[in-house]
Design a protein around this motif. Sequence first.
Motif, PDB file in Angstrom:
ATOM      1  N   TRP A 193       0.774  -1.170  -0.176  1.00 53.55           N
ATOM      2  CA  TRP A 193       0.317  -0.025   0.110  1.00 53.55           C
ATOM      3  C   TRP A 193       1.008   1.246   0.243  1.00 53.55           C
ATOM      4  N   GLU A 194       1.631   0.783   1.008  1.00 55.30           N
ATOM      5  CA  GLU A 194       2.641   2.325   0.263  1.00 55.30           C
ATOM      6  C   GLU A 194       4.511   2.488   0.109  1.00 55.30           C
ATOM      7  N   ALA A 195       5.184   2.540  -0.341  1.00 58.64           N
ATOM      8  CA  ALA A 195       6.731   2.279  -0.142  1.00 58.64           C
ATOM      9  C   ALA A 195       7.274   1.951   1.184  1.00 58.64           C
ATOM     10  N   GLY A 196       8.171   0.941   0.773  1.00 62.49           N
ATOM     11  CA  GLY A 196       8.813   0.621   1.711  1.00 62.49           C
ATOM     12  C   GLY A 196       8.020  -0.375   2.446  1.00 62.49           C
ATOM     13  N   GLY A 197       6.002  -0.545   1.891  1.00 62.19           N
ATOM     14  CA  GLY A 197       5.921  -1.500   2.759  1.00 62.19           C
ATOM     15  C   GLY A 197       5.586  -1.290   4.322  1.00 62.19           C
ATOM     16  N   THR A 198       3.812  -1.703   4.058  1.00 64.92           N
ATOM     17  CA  THR A 198       2.913  -0.905   5.747  1.00 64.92           C
ATOM     18  C   THR A 198       3.514  -1.569   6.467  1.00 64.92           C
ATOM     19  N   GLY A 199       4.015  -2.668   6.853  1.00 63.29           N
ATOM     20  CA  GLY A 199       4.690  -3.184   7.977  1.00 63.29           C
ATOM     21  C   GLY A 199       4.153  -4.391   8.309  1.00 63.29           C
ATOM     22  N   LEU A 200       3.002  -4.970   7.622  1.00 65.18           N
ATOM     23  CA  LEU A 200       1.810  -5.702   7.900  1.00 65.18           C
ATOM     24  C   LEU A 200       2.950  -7.790   7.294  1.00 65.18           C
ATOM     25  N   LEU A 201       3.787  -7.901   7.181  1.00 68.01           N
ATOM     26  CA  LEU A 201       5.284  -8.147   6.485  1.00 68.01           C
ATOM     27  C   LEU A 201       5.910  -8.404   6.592  1.00 68.01           C
ATOM     28  N   THR A 202       6.703  -8.997   7.190  1.00 65.85           N
ATOM     29  CA  THR A 202       8.304  -8.464   7.280  1.00 65.85           C
ATOM     30  C   THR A 202       8.524  -9.211   5.454  1.00 65.85           C
ATOM     31  N   ASN A 203      10.394  -8.957   6.239  1.00 68.79           N
ATOM     32  CA  ASN A 203      10.597  -8.948   4.950  1.00 68.79           C
ATOM     33  C   ASN A 203      10.981 -10.224   4.522  1.00 68.79           C
ATOM     34  N   ASP A 204      11.206 -11.217   4.877  1.00 65.66           N
ATOM     35  CA  ASP A 204      11.640 -12.911   4.530  1.00 65.66           C
ATOM     36  C   ASP A 204       9.755 -13.317   4.906  1.00 65.66           C
ATOM     37  N   GLN A 205       8.603 -13.015   5.304  1.00 61.77           N
ATOM     38  CA  GLN A 205       7.778 -13.400   5.257  1.00 61.77           C
ATOM     39  C   GLN A 205       6.657 -12.578   3.501  1.00 61.77           C
ATOM     40  N   TYR A 206       7.441 -11.963   2.675  1.00 65.67           N
ATOM     41  CA  TYR A 206       7.362 -10.838   1.368  1.00 65.67           C
ATOM     42  C   TYR A 206       7.604 -12.144   0.353  1.00 65.67           C
ATOM     43  N   TYR A 207       8.710 -11.805   0.890  1.00 67.91           N
ATOM     44  CA  TYR A 207       9.386 -12.873   0.214  1.00 67.91           C
ATOM     45  C   TYR A 207       9.108 -13.862   0.016  1.00 67.91           C
ATOM     46  N   GLN A 208       8.778 -14.623   1.315  1.00 72.57           N
ATOM     47  CA  GLN A 208       7.489 -16.176   0.813  1.00 72.57           C
ATOM     48  C   GLN A 208       6.516 -15.918   0.290  1.00 72.57           C
ATOM     49  N   SER A 209       5.922 -14.775   0.558  1.00 67.88           N
ATOM     50  CA  SER A 209       3.844 -14.785   0.408  1.00 67.88           C
ATOM     51  C   SER A 209       4.428 -14.793  -1.287  1.00 67.88           C
ATOM     52  N   VAL A 210       5.162 -13.897  -2.135  1.00 72.73           N
ATOM     53  CA  VAL A 210       5.657 -13.655  -2.961  1.00 72.73           C
ATOM     54  C   VAL A 210       5.462 -15.395  -4.312  1.00 72.73           C
ATOM     55  N   SER A 211       6.621 -15.513  -3.935  1.00 71.14           N
ATOM     56  CA  SER A 211       7.410 -16.718  -4.283  1.00 71.14           C
ATOM     57  C   SER A 211       5.833 -17.675  -4.560  1.00 71.14           C
ATOM     58  N   THR A 212       5.179 -18.003  -3.793  1.00 70.05           N
ATOM     59  CA  THR A 212       4.562 -19.590  -3.729  1.00 70.05           C
ATOM     60  C   THR A 212       3.540 -19.009  -3.981  1.00 70.05           C
ATOM     61  N   HIS A 213       3.153 -18.147  -4.128  1.00 68.92           N
ATOM     62  CA  HIS A 213       2.136 -17.056  -4.764  1.00 68.92           C
ATOM     63  C   HIS A 213       1.949 -17.693  -6.081  1.00 68.92           C
ATOM     64  N   GLY A 214       3.132 -17.504  -6.412  1.00 68.87           N
ATOM     65  CA  GLY A 214       3.635 -17.682  -8.162  1.00 68.87           C
ATOM     66  C   GLY A 214       3.778 -19.284  -8.499  1.00 68.87           C
ATOM     67  N   LEU A 215       4.526 -20.002  -7.269  1.00 71.50           N
ATOM     68  CA  LEU A 215       4.463 -21.523  -7.446  1.00 71.50           C
ATOM     69  C   LEU A 215       2.579 -22.038  -7.625  1.00 71.50           C
ATOM     70  N   ILE A 216       1.971 -21.159  -6.540  1.00 67.78           N
ATOM     71  CA  ILE A 216       0.889 -21.863  -6.528  1.00 67.78           C
ATOM     72  C   ILE A 216       0.018 -21.866  -7.550  1.00 67.78           C
ATOM     73  N   MET A 217      -0.325 -20.656  -8.158  1.00 62.62           N
ATOM     74  CA  MET A 217      -0.823 -20.154  -9.112  1.00 62.62           C
ATOM     75  C   MET A 217      -0.559 -20.880 -10.293  1.00 62.62           C
ATOM     76  N   VAL A 218       0.466 -20.757 -10.565  1.00 66.15           N
ATOM     77  CA  VAL A 218       1.074 -21.501 -12.329  1.00 66.15           C
ATOM     78  C   VAL A 218       1.493 -23.292 -11.922  1.00 66.15           C
ATOM     79  N   PHE A 219       1.518 -23.407 -10.724  1.00 60.89           N
ATOM     80  CA  PHE A 219       1.146 -24.952 -10.939  1.00 60.89           C
ATOM     81  C   PHE A 219      -0.025 -25.422 -10.178  1.00 60.89           C
ATOM     82  N   TRP A 220      -0.533 -25.344  -9.028  1.00 63.05           N
ATOM     83  CA  TRP A 220      -1.436 -26.129  -8.521  1.00 63.05           C
ATOM     84  C   TRP A 220      -2.613 -25.530  -8.350  1.00 63.05           C
ATOM     85  N   PHE A 221      -2.965 -24.213  -9.097  1.00 60.34           N
ATOM     86  CA  PHE A 221      -4.407 -23.525  -9.669  1.00 60.34           C
ATOM     87  C   PHE A 221      -4.386 -24.149 -11.334  1.00 60.34           C
TER      88      PHE A 221
END
Length: 827
Positions: free
Chosen positions: A49-77
């Motif tokens: 929502w804002e530059a640098g992130g809102t703090g909802l996710l930690t850095n690693d949680q953000y990268y996990q979410s982006v990575s697994t979102h792509g994997l799930i949508m392309v492969f598992w959906f």
Amino acid sequence: MSDLPPMDSVKRWLVTTNHKDVGILYMVTAMFFLVFGGVLALLFRAHLWEAGGTGLLTNDQYYQSVSTHGLIMVFWFLSPIATGFANYFVPLQIGAKDLAFPRLNALSYWFYLFSGILLGISFFQGGSFSGGWTMYAPLNVPTYTPAMQATTGGNATILALTLFTISITIGTINFLTTMHRSRAEGLGLWNLPMFSWSWLLTVWMMLFAFAALLAALLLLAVDRLFLTQYFATDQGSSLLWAHIFWFFGHPEVYIVFFPALGIMFETFQTFCGRRLVGRKWVIIAMVLVAVQSFLVWMHHMFLSTINLPIKTLFMATTIGISLPFDLMVFALIYTMVKGRVRFTTPFLFSLGALVLFIIGGITGVFLGAVVLDYEFRGTYWVVAHFHYVMVSGVTALVGGIYYWWPKITGKMYSERLGKLNFAVYFVGFNLLYFPMFMAWETPRRVFHFAESAQIYHQLATVGAFVFGASFLITFFTLGKSLLSGPDAPDNPWTYSRTAEWAIPSPPPLENWPDRPSYASGKLEFVNDAATATDGGVAQEATGTAAASHEEEHADHASIWPFGIGVAAFTFFLGLSGITPYVFSFVESNIASDVGTFVTLDSAPEQSIIYPILLAVGIGLLGITLFQFGREQFDAPEMLVAEQWPFGGVNNEKMGVWLFLASDVVVFGAAIGAYVFMRIHMGWGDWHLDTITQAGLFNTYVLITSSFTVILAHVMAERGNKKGLLAMLSTTVLLGLVFMGVKAFEYNTKFSHGDYWFSGIEYSLYFVTTGLHALHVILGLLVALFMIYRVVSIDAYLEDHMPVEYFGLYWHFVDIVWVFLFPLFYLM
């Protein structure tokens, strides 16, 4: 087990092998992963929502979410929901009673489900994979993971994708065999319905593309689990991964989109009230795209060190592959112009998919030009273009759900709710993805961006929640229909033209009242018994006997596919946690060299649960596969069927050949990795010092074993039990000799301090020859099982074909060694 429990029984869904049941399982599971991946997307969109992130996710949680979102949508959906449609409707459209190998069909589903569960568990193993869905090297290996403890979750992600790829390969072989050998009488390839045509080309692409992905994942898995160095060196590791991955990755775009395109063709024909304009040319265009899809992968690598002439060549192939799509788009548009359009919910989604795909295609032209790609690659322009192409396919798939919902459930839905669903979907989609074109300078996969782009990211976040809400409307509409919707007629669409609409809704277990036939030029149901009674010829009487045999003996239930799925899940879960044990072994053997490829602050923590799970998994696999092989399960072939161009082989033999074709790609990628990495190191700077005499001796051993397999087949043909046992036993003995010599070689290397982690040349040697040795071991296990069957029930004396199938596999393994011997022992 052959009796199928009722549909309201949990047991039914654990044991079913019926194609319609498996299709429903695929579709329901895929929708779960849609929600899973969608929630992850909403989380990181809120963070943006804002530059640098809102703090909802930690850095690693953000990268996990982006990575697994792509994997799930392309492969598992995306691929599985299309597989669900194909499972349900392709046999109906081609006039088959089921897929060629019903138990393998169920097994492919259970592998898919358990691979997804394994992916979900990875979040609780110190964190899931966070290197992006393309898993670029060297970010995909432990060296670049923040802590060794976190790599267990990363390992689980890679192994989950490996299990998923095995699932796809099994399903692909099944569909190709079915569609080429089980079409109704008179139904030639040219006359296949457009959805079936799109799926036939999809599975041909899957056969080779997913084999390349499997090879890439196997190399990555040994890097992560056993600390080899394929993707952790400065000798071209990153380029190696990119070549193998994108050889899979670009065909995957069409693998995902072709089923959606087939749905668009079906719905446009039905709701425009006319045959698709230029149908034959559309099929030719689709074939051209399927072939060309394997010739454009390097346009994803324009920012790499590949020389300009090669880049220019791939720019030309990229432009070339867009031309057949132009023909398909204009065919759809002209079908609308020439027809009388009825704006039903399925048609609106298909029309929306066409509009979105056109935008995605136009914006992709920029990325196909080398100069423009330098500017756009790695930015949100790629993110927007990618989603306009891929999610336009999702749009058509949602249309397919509405189109075939009455056939699957026997219920109609509210058109008003369906059209509201489309309106919210279309607005949400464009509000989510179009602002990304405006914010194109934002680097993809990061949450830091210029202040000027913030408004576009905020619009995209709002769009994400609107888009997500559209799926809630979808679920509500379908749920309301299922619970209280009016009964659907057998054919609710006036101008539908495919065979599934000629039978009740939902279809009966055996699909057809009599044998379907297109011999007269239109669909008819032939009662062979009546025909024979009225003086039918001998061939028709044979068809009668076959039909009767199918009715009496076709089985629809087996628990062992589910059991094998549980066993494979246990095995892969145990495998995900063995890296700390391997690291301890490395540390105790070459402690001074560990820092060259593994950077750790402290020794990784070991957990005894993983070795236990690994051992249990191996045991369960042995038991369940043994029982699967022993089970009496009848799936008779269609004797009255169109089988061109594979009429000369039976289903099992064709299945074996297709498996070997995919295995050629796996070994081709492994051998290609050897050649690629050795060239990067300098061909002459290779210091491996293998034992040439041992390799030569093993070559003679395997060639001799091929002759004994041939003799085993001869003995089976003659019904000579003792001779068959002798030749199979000799083959096993020779295989064990080969493995013994290989163990001697490995032990000699170890005694000299040379391990698979000692350098890239040792990684290449141990992994490539180890992959071959694994194939030898699997062949030995099959041979031992066949010996057990011969001893216990006199198997293969009347039906000798299984011995021939085993021989095909064993000869292939021997041929592979003929290539490996000069590469590793003579050069």
